[in-house]
Write a protein that holds these residues in place. Structure first.
Motif, short mmCIF file in Angstrom:
data_model
loop_
_atom_site.label_atom_id
_atom_site.label_comp_id
_atom_site.label_asym_id
_atom_site.label_seq_id
_atom_site.Cartn_x
_atom_site.Cartn_y
_atom_site.Cartn_z
N ASP A 120 9.75 3.85 2.26
CA ASP A 120 9.14 2.62 2.75
C ASP A 120 10.07 1.95 3.74
OD1 ASP A 120 7.79 0.30 3.20
OD2 ASP A 120 7.59 -0.28 1.09
N LEU A 121 9.82 2.15 5.03
CA LEU A 121 10.66 1.56 6.06
C LEU A 121 10.60 0.04 6.04
CD1 LEU A 121 9.95 3.95 9.06
CD2 LEU A 121 12.08 3.73 7.78
N THR A 170 0.86 -1.19 0.00
CA THR A 170 0.00 0.00 0.00
C THR A 170 0.89 1.22 0.00
OG1 THR A 170 -1.66 -1.21 1.25
CG2 THR A 170 -1.89 1.19 1.17
N ARG A 171 1.04 1.84 -1.14
CA ARG A 171 1.92 2.99 -1.26
C ARG A 171 1.10 4.25 -1.51
NH1 ARG A 171 7.68 2.00 -3.06
NH2 ARG A 171 8.10 -0.07 -2.28
N VAL A 172 1.45 5.30 -0.78
CA VAL A 172 0.75 6.57 -0.91
C VAL A 172 1.75 7.63 -1.30
CG1 VAL A 172 -0.67 8.29 0.23
CG2 VAL A 172 -0.91 5.87 0.85
N ALA A 173 1.60 8.21 -2.46
CA ALA A 173 2.53 9.24 -2.91
C ALA A 173 2.27 10.53 -2.17
CB ALA A 173 2.37 9.46 -4.42
N ALA A 174 3.32 11.36 -2.05
CA ALA A 174 3.17 12.67 -1.41
C ALA A 174 2.18 13.50 -2.23
CB ALA A 174 4.51 13.37 -1.35
N PRO A 189 4.07 13.65 5.41
CA PRO A 189 3.01 12.64 5.54
C PRO A 189 3.50 11.29 6.03
CG PRO A 189 2.87 13.79 3.43
CD PRO A 189 4.17 14.20 4.04
N CYS A 190 4.80 11.03 6.03
CA CYS A 190 5.30 9.72 6.47
C CYS A 190 5.20 9.55 7.97
CB CYS A 190 6.75 9.52 6.02
SG CYS A 190 7.97 10.44 6.98
N THR A 202 2.79 5.62 4.08
CA THR A 202 2.47 6.29 5.35
C THR A 202 2.28 5.31 6.51
OG1 THR A 202 0.13 6.30 4.77
CG2 THR A 202 1.40 8.26 4.19
N ARG A 203 1.95 4.05 6.20
CA ARG A 203 1.79 3.05 7.25
C ARG A 203 2.59 1.81 6.84
NH1 ARG A 203 -4.01 1.45 10.15
NH2 ARG A 203 -3.13 -0.05 11.65
#
Length: 309
Positions: A108-109, A5-9, A20-21, A40-41
């Motif tokens: 992405d941690l 699940t990737r959310v762009a800035a 936002p991260c 973000t998560r």
């Protein structure tokens, strides 16, 4: 495979607003410096999501065996911070250590940890990985490599003596011992608060105040509404001498914080926090619309953001 699940800035993100991260840094000083995609998560879907957030954000000295999905020849331990803030290291005996509190510019941690883990499983004993850089490639994320349903058995340490591994059969150098001594000198006393319905809650003494920091797995809107219901009833404290201080966001989760009486031993907070957990669970289960008083309490709580020191 865990879902990515990737959310762009957001386009046109104000560079002076928080990133936002969830790092707490300004966007321009974090992911606004490049075109990296932000997750973000990053630990969503993992049973240990709250534990990983605590390891990353505020636990000074803590370790836990990492439950791999596929057994490996080497044992893997995840830790709050490693010597030199390394991303990973392999002890002479072969144990792999992964560090959570590392410098990174990745969005992405979870992917960073997966790359560090794969490096550690293949690296020579006695070597360290300073940072997860562009030289490490891979498409795995932590969700792909560990048992997503397994718990994390965290041990919170009072110092950094575990940086030195006597079982390796080597004597630590004077430089290593000095590094451990310097780290021990600045550690903030921290202990887990345990009880029924309590997970990822930690007592910490900052030197001037004692706090409870509690990582919550619920969506922010849901946990804030529950806290607002308790606030409206005058039940948001943890007992005499305590005060709800506010909350901070970290990697998609909310972390409520309470000021505590420093005179009490950490173990004395188990019952008050357990009792509060029962009331919070009931408030979370309440799906009725918020009353006008509860909405006012929610709006007031939304403006209470705290900064870690």
């Amino acid at each position: 495979m865990a879902k990515k699940t990737r959310v762009a800035a957001p386009a046109g993100e104000n560079p002076r607003r928080p990133c936002p991260c969830g790092s707490g840094k300004r966007y321009k000083a974090c992911h606004g410096a490049g075109d990296d995609v932000i997750v973000t998560r990053p630990f969503a879907g993992l049973a240990v999501e709250c534990d990983l957030v605590a390891l990353r954000e505020f636990l000074p000295s803590a370790t836990a065996p990492l439950p791999l999905r596929t057994p490996a020849e080497r044992s893997v331990t995840i830790a709050s911070v490693l010597p030199g803030a390394s991303a990973a290291l392999v002890r002479p005996g072969g144990e792999v250590l992964l560090g959570m509190q590392v410098q990174t510019r990745s969005g992405d941690l979870s992917a960073d940890l997966a790359r560090a883990l794969e490096w550690g499983l293949a690296a020579e004993p006695g070597t360290a990985l300073p940072v997860v850089g562009p030289g490490l490639t891979g498409t795995d994320r932590l969700q792909d490599l560990i048992d997503v349903d397994a718990p994390l058995e965290l041990t919170v340490h009072s110092d950094f003596a575990w940086w030195v591994a006597p079982e390796d059969g080597t004597e630590p150098s004077a430089e290593v011992l000095a590094t451990v001594e310097r780290a021990n000198a600045v550690i903030m006393p921290t202990e887990a608060v345990e009880g029924d319905g309590v997970r990822a809650a930690y007592w910490v003494d900052t030197g001037t105040k004692a706090h409870l920091r509690w990582v919550r797995p619920e969506p922010e809107e849901q946990i804030v509404a529950a806290l607002a219901r308790l606030q409206a009833r005058g039940e948001l404290g943890l007992g005499e001498g305590t005060r709800y201080a506010g909350s901070f966001r970290a990697h998609g989760l909310l972390v409520p914080v309470w000021d505590l009486d420093r005179e009490l031993h950490p173990s004395e907070w188990s019952k008050p926090v357990t009792d509060f957990a029962a009331g919070l669970a009931a408030a979370l289960a309440d799906t009725t619309p918020l009353t006008s008083e509860e909405r006012r309490a929610r709006d007031a709580l939304a403006g209470k953001q705290v900064t870690l020191r």
